[in-house]
Design a protein around this motif. Sequence first.
Motif, mmCIF file in Angstrom:
data_model
loop_
_atom_site.group_PDB
_atom_site.id
_atom_site.type_symbol
_atom_site.label_atom_id
_atom_site.label_comp_id
_atom_site.label_asym_id
_atom_site.label_seq_id
_atom_site.Cartn_x
_atom_site.Cartn_y
_atom_site.Cartn_z
ATOM 1 N N SER A 87 2.121 -3.171 -12.293
ATOM 2 C CA SER A 87 3.105 -2.548 -13.191
ATOM 3 C C SER A 87 2.734 -1.116 -13.534
ATOM 4 C CB SER A 87 3.296 -3.384 -14.455
ATOM 5 O OG SER A 87 2.127 -3.397 -15.254
ATOM 6 N N VAL A 90 3.508 1.033 -10.385
ATOM 7 C CA VAL A 90 4.951 1.237 -10.212
ATOM 8 C C VAL A 90 5.482 2.182 -11.289
ATOM 9 C CG1 VAL A 90 7.213 0.104 -10.315
ATOM 10 C CG2 VAL A 90 5.365 -0.917 -8.966
ATOM 11 N N ASP A 91 5.098 1.941 -12.529
ATOM 12 C CA ASP A 91 5.588 2.785 -13.626
ATOM 13 C C ASP A 91 5.155 4.238 -13.449
ATOM 14 O OD1 ASP A 91 6.699 0.489 -14.688
ATOM 15 O OD2 ASP A 91 5.217 0.290 -16.298
ATOM 16 N N ALA A 159 3.393 -3.195 -3.192
ATOM 17 C CA ALA A 159 4.040 -2.194 -4.056
ATOM 18 C C ALA A 159 3.799 -0.791 -3.521
ATOM 19 C CB ALA A 159 3.524 -2.319 -5.488
ATOM 20 N N ALA A 176 11.696 0.828 -9.339
ATOM 21 C CA ALA A 176 11.620 0.215 -10.666
ATOM 22 C C ALA A 176 12.259 -1.172 -10.684
ATOM 23 C CB ALA A 176 12.273 1.116 -11.703
ATOM 24 N N ARG A 179 9.754 -3.967 -9.655
ATOM 25 C CA ARG A 179 8.512 -4.065 -10.431
ATOM 26 C C ARG A 179 8.096 -5.525 -10.659
ATOM 27 N NH1 ARG A 179 7.374 -4.058 -16.164
ATOM 28 N NH2 ARG A 179 5.614 -2.703 -16.664
ATOM 29 N N GLU A 180 8.979 -6.328 -11.225
ATOM 30 C CA GLU A 180 8.656 -7.727 -11.536
ATOM 31 C C GLU A 180 8.368 -8.522 -10.262
ATOM 32 O OE1 GLU A 180 8.217 -8.889 -14.666
ATOM 33 O OE2 GLU A 180 8.663 -6.858 -15.382
#
Length: 193
Positions: A87, A90-91, A159, A176, A179-180
């Motif tokens: 996370s 990705v963020d 990712a 985005a 992400r999950e």
Amino acid sequence: MARSSRKDEILQAALACFTEVGVDATTIEMIRDRSGASIGSLYHHFGNKERIIGALYLAGVGQYAQLLQEGFAKAASAEACVKLLVSVYVDWVVANPDWARFVLHSRGRVEAGEVGEQLREANRDHHARIFDVLQDYREAGAFKDIPADCFSSVVIGPAQDFARNWLAGRTRTNLADCRELFMQVAWDAVRAG
């Protein structure tokens, strides 16, 4: 909000130039004009363009590492730690696409340059911190038996691969929005049982 330093302003100006015209085509004069810094200030802070490239690279990976450490301080399980690795990556990429693109494309140049050893040391420290955070979970049997030097690649690999394609404009799906999915894929890939 903290005021940015002259050094940070120069790095952000360099990133803008690298993004617009490419790293090789960017000159010190372009960075000077974009940042409003004097040539003396540029040379005082960095010395040359290669050191600007190295400093920008190290600042980017350092920012990611810092965000990760802050997240680890709050993570309370093996699953939370693994998902945090994804996370935060990705963020950071979504929030900093030009910087992420620069980092992905400049690693070899930085490793071969004047700050190569500094980068290798930062990477060793970064991976050691991750290993330390996960050690108790590893000893408790939370993870599959995966060689330590493969663990981060297994977790972040999907990712990172998608991020490369997203940054290059080769995907229809926004990073985005995945992400999950990538967080769950990472956890499923390394969890025991």
